[in-house]
Design an enzyme around this catalytic site. Structure first.
Site, mmCIF file in Angstrom:
data_model
loop_
_atom_site.group_PDB
_atom_site.id
_atom_site.type_symbol
_atom_site.label_atom_id
_atom_site.label_comp_id
_atom_site.label_asym_id
_atom_site.label_seq_id
_atom_site.Cartn_x
_atom_site.Cartn_y
_atom_site.Cartn_z
ATOM 1 C CD GLU A 28 31.595 46.661 35.952
ATOM 2 O OE1 GLU A 28 32.005 47.822 35.796
ATOM 3 O OE2 GLU A 28 32.044 45.970 36.648
ATOM 4 C CD GLU A 48 30.366 45.309 40.965
ATOM 5 O OE1 GLU A 48 30.941 44.855 39.643
ATOM 6 O OE2 GLU A 48 29.209 45.596 40.822
#
Length: 173
Positions: A28, A48
């Site tokens: 990210e 995730e």
């Protein structure tokens, strides 16, 4: 989230030199940069889901702007890694070089861009960000709400227990 959005809002161009694993938060962070150059050892993932949560610092939004919705869905829903060649082909990175050339190439690129007129650079970045910027901002806020919800689910607790106990999770939905 705020740090990723500050990167987007910064008037300064941000170049990420990425090597090895860009996994979860590292992925990210890399995709929040304006330009990404990686070496051939890159493995990139948004894993995730394997931990009972989702990306929450702009990953779903920024990755979609870079590689499109279906490829982002694949990365987010599977949690699988992609290699440097795939990241380049899909547009998650802009350039791939050999490991020993990464730092020099990123520095060369940064120096070239830094030599341009600062006001022009700031306005160019702002104009280009108009395409997706407000959508990324709204979606990144929604990620926070989704993550807050997921932390309260039984599936999140099951994912944590399964990791701790080194077993396959049994999700209920």
């Amino acid at each position: 989230q705020e740090s990723r959005l500050r990167m987007m809002d910064s008037t300064k161009p941000i170049i990420a030199a990425v090597k090895g694993g860009a996994i979860g938060g590292g992925c990210e962070l890399a995709i929040a940069a304006d330009i990404r150059i990686s070496d051939t050892t890159l493995k990139m993932a948004l894993p995730e889901i394997n931990y009972g949560v989702l990306p929450d610092t702009g990953g779903t939004q920024m990755m979609t702007a870079l590689i499109g919705p279906s490829r982002t869905k694949y990365m987010v829903m599977s949690g699988q890694k992609i290699d440097a060649a795939t990241a380049l082909e899909w547009g998650a990175v802009d350039f791939v070089v050999e490991p020993d050339a990464l730092d020099a190439r990123a520095l060369e690129m940064a120096r070239d861009i830094a030599a341009k007129p600062p006001i022009n650079l700031a306005l160019a970045k702002e104009m280009i960000n108009l395409m997706h910027g407000s959508t990324i901002r709204t979606g990144t806020r929604a990620e926070l709400y989704a993550q807050s919800y997921l932390f309260k689910t039984e599936d999140y607790q099951e994912a944590r227990a399964a990791i701790r106990e080194k077993r396959a999770p049994q999700y209920k939905g």
